[in-house]
Write a protein that holds these residues in place. Structure first.
Motif, PDB file in Angstrom:
ATOM      1  N   VAL A 170      20.616  -2.721   1.543  1.00 50.75           N
ATOM      2  CA  VAL A 170      20.554  -3.436   0.176  1.00 50.75           C
ATOM      3  C   VAL A 170      19.026  -2.955  -0.149  1.00 50.75           C
ATOM      4  CG1 VAL A 170      19.972  -5.399  -1.094  1.00 50.75           C
ATOM      5  CG2 VAL A 170      21.008  -5.880   0.938  1.00 50.75           C
ATOM      6  N   ILE A 171      18.500  -2.696   0.253  1.00 47.93           N
ATOM      7  CA  ILE A 171      16.858  -2.322  -0.493  1.00 47.93           C
ATOM      8  C   ILE A 171      17.100  -0.843  -0.872  1.00 47.93           C
ATOM      9  CG2 ILE A 171      14.566  -1.919  -0.450  1.00 47.93           C
ATOM     10  CD1 ILE A 171      14.844  -4.382   1.304  1.00 47.93           C
ATOM     11  N   PHE A 172      17.143  -0.140   0.522  1.00 44.19           N
ATOM     12  CA  PHE A 172      16.888   1.713  -0.267  1.00 44.19           C
ATOM     13  C   PHE A 172      18.738   2.219  -1.071  1.00 44.19           C
ATOM     14  CE2 PHE A 172      14.848   1.750   3.958  1.00 44.19           C
ATOM     15  CZ  PHE A 172      13.749   2.470   3.241  1.00 44.19           C
ATOM     16  N   GLU A 173      19.734   1.511  -0.697  1.00 43.23           N
ATOM     17  CA  GLU A 173      21.183   1.755  -1.468  1.00 43.23           C
ATOM     18  C   GLU A 173      19.905   0.879  -2.939  1.00 43.23           C
ATOM     19  OE1 GLU A 173      24.703   2.671  -0.519  1.00 43.23           O
ATOM     20  OE2 GLU A 173      22.402   3.667  -0.814  1.00 43.23           O
ATOM     21  N   VAL A 174      20.061   0.278  -3.315  1.00 40.69           N
ATOM     22  CA  VAL A 174      19.190   0.250  -4.987  1.00 40.69           C
ATOM     23  C   VAL A 174      18.387   1.186  -5.041  1.00 40.69           C
ATOM     24  CG1 VAL A 174      18.014  -1.422  -6.286  1.00 40.69           C
ATOM     25  CG2 VAL A 174      19.787  -2.541  -4.602  1.00 40.69           C
ATOM     26  N   ILE A 175      16.892   1.361  -4.133  1.00 39.96           N
ATOM     27  CA  ILE A 175      15.529   1.968  -4.936  1.00 39.96           C
ATOM     28  C   ILE A 175      16.256   3.604  -4.658  1.00 39.96           C
ATOM     29  CG2 ILE A 175      14.245   0.537  -4.487  1.00 39.96           C
ATOM     30  CD1 ILE A 175      13.006   1.619  -1.824  1.00 39.96           C
ATOM     31  N   GLY A 176      17.068   3.724  -3.708  1.00 39.17           N
ATOM     32  CA  GLY A 176      17.334   5.378  -3.569  1.00 39.17           C
ATOM     33  C   GLY A 176      17.857   6.330  -4.324  1.00 39.17           C
ATOM     34  N   PRO A 177      18.617   5.841  -4.491  1.00 41.92           N
ATOM     35  CA  PRO A 177      19.284   6.837  -5.876  1.00 41.92           C
ATOM     36  C   PRO A 177      17.787   6.825  -7.163  1.00 41.92           C
ATOM     37  CG  PRO A 177      21.116   5.198  -5.902  1.00 41.92           C
ATOM     38  CD  PRO A 177      19.946   4.966  -4.320  1.00 41.92           C
ATOM     39  N   LEU A 178      17.398   5.803  -7.851  1.00 38.87           N
ATOM     40  CA  LEU A 178      15.994   5.554  -8.526  1.00 38.87           C
ATOM     41  C   LEU A 178      15.067   7.021  -7.863  1.00 38.87           C
ATOM     42  CD1 LEU A 178      15.543   1.908  -9.183  1.00 38.87           C
ATOM     43  CD2 LEU A 178      16.327   3.257 -10.509  1.00 38.87           C
TER      44      LEU A 178
END
Length: 391
Positions: A368-376
């Motif tokens: 959940v965390i990395f899928e949201v912040i990763g593209p950013l």
């Protein structure tokens, strides 16, 4: 409301939501991947509950097709001339990130008192990268530079590295757990890797000869769909990685189909609707409850994984010939963590039932965390380098 009516209503609403996210993404600096995932979270069972896990019974099939398309496009970036120019950077950067991630996450968890088998498995799971999210942000960025070509190459080979590392981690965890060493998982990984490469060759070689023959030099949309569906179906039937099979077939076709410029324009034209649904449904199925369940262990894993990616990106980039700035930002550009991590956790849970619930909660919650912040962070790294990167 009948089941068929519900399916069409959900599909229509999701397509319009994807259009809204795309429009908003063009007017802001937020990648549309992140917007789609957040929107999926909002309307999914963890949010408003408007889209349930069973709303689209063919969601798994849709995800497989979308990811196979991504794999073909990633394989299509592995042209011979690209590998000659950037192969060293791709190899060192991918190896550096995988090895540093395993070492930092495993070592850090051991220092925090986590049991050795659990720490080793968590370190292996941390190697998983989301090829779809990373590829989408790279395409949204637009400009082709040395850095973006290298990142595409790294994402293309990342699955193979991760699969081997995870198999070795399972063997090591079994030995440390007192269950005796079993090479079954290593052989399984070798089959999944070797079988996928063989399948990609078997489909890619004739595909390279046949594509663009109906209309001279013009690949047809039906050709693209036929190759994608056939690759995905055969990979599932043979129980090998459809990502690696698609990537291999794409690499073979782009290097062997010399009678036209590029074999995958038709996939690029039809890919976005599939990907939009994929990201929305991925967001809708993310489990926020798992995020709270992982507690301090999850926070440590997130911090250690970020540290491992940054360290590995810097070391691998420098060894691979990237300049200092590119090396510093490589790890940040490759933070996305895919559902592959959840798949690894499911496999590990079968052999280590006592750690299974912890591993699953860890993989699901941190995804959940990395899928949201990763593209950013990928978009941020690309912006930082947009003025200095060289083609």
């Amino acid at each position: 409301m009948t089941g068929l009516a519900e399916i069409f209503i959900v599909l229509g609403a999701l397509f319009l939501a994807a259009l809204a996210a795309d429009t908003l993404g063009r007017r802001t600096r937020v990648p549309r991947v992140t917007l789609l995932l957040l929107l999926g979270l909002a309307v999914g069972e963890g949010g408003l509950g408007l889209v349930s896990n069973g709303a689209l019974p063919f969601a798994d099939a849709l995800s497989t097709i979308a990811l196979t398309m991504v794999a073909f496009l990633l394989g299509g970036t592995l042209r011979t001339e690209t590998l000659r120019a950037h192969g060293r950077a791709i190899l060192w950067l991918s190896a550096g990130i995988v090895l540093a991630t395993v070492a930092v996450v495993t070592g850090g968890l051991l220092l925090l008192g986590v049991a050795a088998p659990l720490a080793i498995l968590a370190g292996a799971i941390a190697t998983a990268t989301d090829p779809a999210a990373t590829q989408e942000v790279l395409r949204e960025h637009g400009a082709e530079t040395r850095f973006t070509l290298t990142l595409r190459g790294v994402v293309a080979v990342d699955d193979a590295w991760g699969m081997i590392v995870f198999a070795l981690a399972l063997v090591a965890a079994q030995a440390l757990g007192g269950e005796g060493m079993s090479l079954d998982h290593l052989w399984r990984a070798l089959w999944e890797l070797g079988g996928a490469l063989a399948l990609g060759l078997a489909l890619g070689l004739p595909g390279a000869v046949l594509t663009g023959r109906v209309r001279e030099g013009e690949p047809q949309q039906v050709e693209a769909l036929g190759l994608v569906f056939l690759t995905a179906g055969l990979a599932l039937w043979l129980d090998v990685s459809y990502l690696l099979a698609g990537m291999t077939a794409g690499a073979v076709i782009v290097n062997r189909a010399l009678h036209h410029d590029y074999a995958f324009h038709e996939i690029e034209r039809i890919e976005w609707p599939f990907l939009a649904l994929f990201f929305l449904l991925a967001g809708a199925t993310l489990d926020l409850a798992a995020l709270w369940a992982i507690g301090g262990l999850g926070l440590a894993y997130v911090v250690l994984r970020i540290a491992g990616r940054l360290l590995g990106g810097w070391l691998g980039g420098r060894l691979g010939g990237l300049d200092a700035r590119e090396s510093q930002l490589s790890g940040a550009a490759l933070l996305s963590q895919a559902g592959v991590a959840v798949g690894m956790a499911l496999v590990a849970a079968q052999d280590f039932p006592e750690a299974g619930e912890i591993l699953l909660s860890l993989a699901i919650g941190t995804t959940v965390i990395f899928e949201v912040i990763g593209p950013l962070t990928t978009a941020w790294a690309l912006r930082r380098l947009s003025r200095s990167a060289t083609p």
